[in-house]
Design an enzyme around this catalytic site. Sequence first.
Site, PDB file in Angstrom:
ATOM      1  N   THR A 117       0.775  -1.125   0.197  1.00 51.13           N
ATOM      2  CA  THR A 117       0.081   0.017  -0.094  1.00 51.13           C
ATOM      3  C   THR A 117       0.772   1.426  -0.121  1.00 51.13           C
ATOM      4  O   THR A 117       2.124   1.368   0.552  1.00 51.13           O
ATOM      5  CB  THR A 117      -0.996  -0.030   1.251  1.00 51.13           C
ATOM      6  OG1 THR A 117      -1.684   1.341   1.274  1.00 51.13           O
ATOM      7  CG2 THR A 117      -0.126  -0.184   2.417  1.00 51.13           C
ATOM      8  N   TYR A 141      -1.984  -0.734  10.115  1.00 45.27           N
ATOM      9  CA  TYR A 141      -2.173  -1.431   8.841  1.00 45.27           C
ATOM     10  C   TYR A 141      -0.961  -1.056   7.953  1.00 45.27           C
ATOM     11  O   TYR A 141      -0.302  -2.047   7.375  1.00 45.27           O
ATOM     12  CB  TYR A 141      -3.433  -0.822   8.186  1.00 45.27           C
ATOM     13  CG  TYR A 141      -3.425  -1.101   6.664  1.00 45.27           C
ATOM     14  CD1 TYR A 141      -3.852  -2.364   6.242  1.00 45.27           C
ATOM     15  CD2 TYR A 141      -3.613  -0.040   5.745  1.00 45.27           C
ATOM     16  CE1 TYR A 141      -3.747  -2.602   4.949  1.00 45.27           C
ATOM     17  CE2 TYR A 141      -3.501  -0.236   4.430  1.00 45.27           C
ATOM     18  CZ  TYR A 141      -3.520  -1.505   3.938  1.00 45.27           C
ATOM     19  OH  TYR A 141      -4.034  -1.772   2.646  1.00 45.27           O
TER      20      TYR A 141
END
Length: 327
Positions: A117, A141
């Site tokens: 990401t 995350y």
Amino acid sequence: MANILVTGGAGYIGSHACKALAQAGHTPVTFDNISTGWADAVRFGPLERGDLLDRARLDEVFATHQPAAVMHFAALSQVGESMAQPGKYWRNNVSGSLNLIEAAVDAGCLDFVFSSTCATYGDQDGVVLDENSDQAPINAYAASKRAIEDMLRDFENAHGLRSVIFRYFNVAGADPDGEIGEQHIPETHLIPAMIEAIQGKRDGLTVFGDDYDTPDGTCIRDYVHVSDLVDAHVLGLNWLKDGKGSRVFNLGTGSGFSVREVIDASRAVTNREVPHTIGPRRAGDAVKLVSGSTRAATELGWTPKRSDMATMIADAWRWHQGEPYSA
Ligand code: UDP
């Protein structure tokens, strides 16, 4: 033409990847615990139920299907939740990936495509985010994803595992054929949450902060259509099969949209108002994440076709007006 193990193949991006793999002549073998995904979404190859934390189950699936490569999508992916429950993210994402990577290496399956990401870049407004930018995650995350990237490099050094790491910007839209789409319960991502607000399925959209240092005060993201994103994965698989070696690619279009701009664009596409209120900032949010790289285009030959905002919202809107997954 090969079996490809797709972890998270029952989820939003994984299910679209399975369709793209099947269209390219491969057999996508989904490995999924159906905790956030949908068995209904697994339509393009077999479903093997299992959890990444269960190493014996992984070994069984590698032995049964002898995959030529792994595409690893399975992960918890909510920024807000990761700040409140970091242990859940380190256990599922990092320990689960360690099991998967060890099982792949032990099975001799050494081509690995990984969903990472842009959130691993953290909050670096004013910096052009390319693949060489510093990675400084500001939420659990993103930290879990960066740890897995590091793990892949260590396993390459020790065991010859080759990886294509894709750092996604914000994935949106749905299958242009309307066959599969995005469904999370509860929904936390901006575009589907906005659609739920239009449909009256939630009490309006909360905009998480309008006091950021951006032209309209709301956060800016780079949105990419899920069907374009999974096309890049097929190209990434071919890259590895061609023996080109490990590589990191940003997947974004380079255009930034603020939350307010997304709301405005949806009004034009759906002809409906988005009921919304301004709420506090969400912990872990970066001000602006926009790709500054053309590497995927120049090296992989990736050309996004549906990643303009109107098409992404239109495809998502059409999907959300149809029958949702029930199982
Ligand atoms: N966002 C928002 N309200 C929502 C969901 C998201 O204002 O109900 C904002 C969020 O703060 C971020 C952007 O929309 O600035 C995209 O968030 P999303 O959760 O879709 O993706 P992320 O960038 O966290 O991966």
